[in-house]
Design an enzyme around this catalytic site. Structure first.
Site, PDB file in Angstrom:
ATOM      1  N   GLU A 138       0.820  -1.219  -0.188  1.00 34.86           N
ATOM      2  CA  GLU A 138       0.077  -0.104   0.199  1.00 34.86           C
ATOM      3  C   GLU A 138       0.839   1.216   0.035  1.00 34.86           C
ATOM      4  O   GLU A 138       1.853   1.239   0.764  1.00 34.86           O
ATOM      5  CB  GLU A 138      -0.824  -0.093   1.117  1.00 34.86           C
ATOM      6  CG  GLU A 138      -1.747  -0.990   1.106  1.00 34.86           C
ATOM      7  CD  GLU A 138      -2.724  -1.139   2.581  1.00 34.86           C
ATOM      8  OE1 GLU A 138      -2.591   0.066   3.204  1.00 34.86           O
ATOM      9  OE2 GLU A 138      -3.326  -2.119   2.711  1.00 34.86           O
ATOM     10  N   SER A 163     -13.123  -9.880  11.329  1.00 28.46           N
ATOM     11  CA  SER A 163     -11.812  -9.876  11.167  1.00 28.46           C
ATOM     12  C   SER A 163     -11.416  -8.778  11.538  1.00 28.46           C
ATOM     13  O   SER A 163     -10.184  -8.477  12.197  1.00 28.46           O
ATOM     14  CB  SER A 163     -11.493  -9.930   9.658  1.00 28.46           C
ATOM     15  OG  SER A 163     -10.109  -9.673   9.235  1.00 28.46           O
ATOM     16  N   SER A 182      -2.530  -8.129   6.752  1.00 31.11           N
ATOM     17  CA  SER A 182      -2.780  -9.174   5.923  1.00 31.11           C
ATOM     18  C   SER A 182      -1.590 -10.159   5.510  1.00 31.11           C
ATOM     19  O   SER A 182      -1.748 -11.093   4.937  1.00 31.11           O
ATOM     20  CB  SER A 182      -3.766  -9.034   4.787  1.00 31.11           C
ATOM     21  OG  SER A 182      -4.891  -8.354   5.202  1.00 31.11           O
ATOM     22  N   GLN A 222      -1.041 -13.533   6.434  1.00 33.60           N
ATOM     23  CA  GLN A 222      -2.029 -14.506   5.715  1.00 33.60           C
ATOM     24  C   GLN A 222      -1.866 -14.764   4.177  1.00 33.60           C
ATOM     25  O   GLN A 222      -1.930 -15.890   3.844  1.00 33.60           O
ATOM     26  CB  GLN A 222      -3.437 -13.982   5.829  1.00 33.60           C
ATOM     27  CG  GLN A 222      -4.078 -13.757   7.342  1.00 33.60           C
ATOM     28  CD  GLN A 222      -5.373 -13.116   7.259  1.00 33.60           C
ATOM     29  OE1 GLN A 222      -5.414 -12.013   6.924  1.00 33.60           O
ATOM     30  NE2 GLN A 222      -6.272 -13.821   7.841  1.00 33.60           N
TER      31      GLN A 222
END
Length: 375
Positions: free
Chosen positions: A93, A185, A277, A280
């Protein structure tokens, strides 16, 4: 004596001849410069030409993809999958792109501020050209060279219509996920998002509904040719078909590597340890997070879903069943789940190495930044 005089005279003639040639060339160049100045500076541009300046050199620029959606909706997985394509580079990002877009939107929204800008000689086309140049430069310099540039900033799709106006050839991917899974989440992983609570389901569902409604409306406004809605559930259950459709939409050739992004993590794919994230998406595509929310939503919240988050129903989600059926996983996903189970210690250790770290501690990231600068 006579020969010496003759040589001197001949030398003078050569010098005179060269001087004349130089003067002629300089006079010709000055004349051309004056014509160029009068053509490009003194002659006012028509309104149509001024408007086109916002899209300068768009034909020579790299194609651009923007990935967005509400946080915790699979945007990081989507960008990792695209990053595994040899023609595409997304990266982490940027955080600054949505901020500059938000700033421009705030100026436009305030009549007082906008009029002050116009009165100060700052035109709308000037602002848009500057925003466009800023965004493109960030994308261009964000990582290694790639044929197709890509930005993944979740909230960037709040500005889809505007981005499309300054990047007319850009394409957008809007990630959509069941709000119940999103909110669960956010709360369990303690994701800090402006306005969201780590304990209030009602507040979070209302904010999710408002955010996704804006993004869906923006996506619909520019049309299916430019904006594709991608359901997270289908991405993790039927990855081959879903990714094939995405690549076709993006005019990208199929490559098998998009089904195995985990093999390129730490190589072509760079992950930020400040993003929630990262621990993951180091794993192969799986369904571990698909229904984690089940049995965790309070009963009174379930009964109010239709009013708290009406977009759930509009987007086709079953809000009546306690355990909704999203579809059947294909064989690739089933195999991936078996791999994760059989090698649990390995994947858990790898996930731990990518666990989120506080962004105010920059030491773990200095080497990574230095390596990127070198390349």
């Amino acid at each position: 004596m006579y020969q010496r005089t003759l040589r001197s005279s001949f030398l003078c003639l050569i010098i005179l001849f060269l001087t004349i040639i130089i003067v002629i060339l300089l006079t010709f160049r000055l004349s051309n410069l004056q014509q160029e100045c009068s053509t490009h500076i003194n002659v006012p541009q028509p309104q149509q030409q001024q408007q086109q300046r916002v899209h300068y050199n768009s034909s020579s620029e790299h194609p651009v993809i923007f990935i967005g959606g509400m946080p915790r909706s699979g945007t990081t997985l989507m960008r990792a999958i695209l990053d595994s394509h040899p023609l595409v580079r997304c990266g982490e990002e940027t955080r600054v792109i949505p901020r500059i877009l938000s700033m421009r939107a705030a100026w436009k929204k305030s009549p007082v501020e906008w009029n002050r800008l116009i009165a100060g000689g700052i035109s709308e086309s000037m602002i848009d050209s500057a925003v466009r140049a800023f965004v493109y430069e960030i994308l261009l310099q964000h990582g290694k060279h790639a044929d197709v540039l890509c930005d993944k900033d979740p909230f960037v799709l709040k500005y889809t219509s505007y981005i499309s106006s300054i990047f007319p050839n850009a394409k957008f991917l809007l990630l959509i996920r069941d709000a119940r899974a999103v909110i669960h989440s956010v709360m369990t992983r303690k994701v800090t998002i402006t306005g969201f609570s780590l304990s209030d389901y009602r507040q979070n569902l209302r904010l999710w509904n408002k955010g996704i409604e804006t993004m869906v409306n923006q996506c619909t406004e520019i049309g299916k040719d430019k904006c594709l809605m991608v359901y997270y559930e289908q991405l993790v259950l039927q990855p081959k078909k879903t990714i094939a459709d995405i690549l076709k939409y993006l005019n990208l050739p199929w490559v098998e590597s998009v089904l195995h992004h985990e093999e390129l993590v730490g190589k072509k794919i760079s992950l930020s340890k400040t993003e929630h994230s990262s621990d993951q998406v180091i794993k192969p595509i799986n369904t571990e997070a698909l229904t984690k929310w089940v049995d965790h939503i309070p009963k009174d919240i379930k009964n109010e879903l239709d009013t708290l988050a009406p977009m759930l129903k509009k987007l086709g989600y079953d809000i009546q069943s306690d355990v909704p059926t999203y579809g059947v996983a294909d064989q690739l996903v089933l195999d991936n789940m078996n791999k994760l189970k059989e090698n649990a210690d390995f994947w858990n250790a790898k996930a731990k190495s990518y666990a989120r770290q506080a962004p105010n501690d920059t030491r773990p990231f200095q080497n990574q930044s230095a390596q990127r600068t070198i390349h």
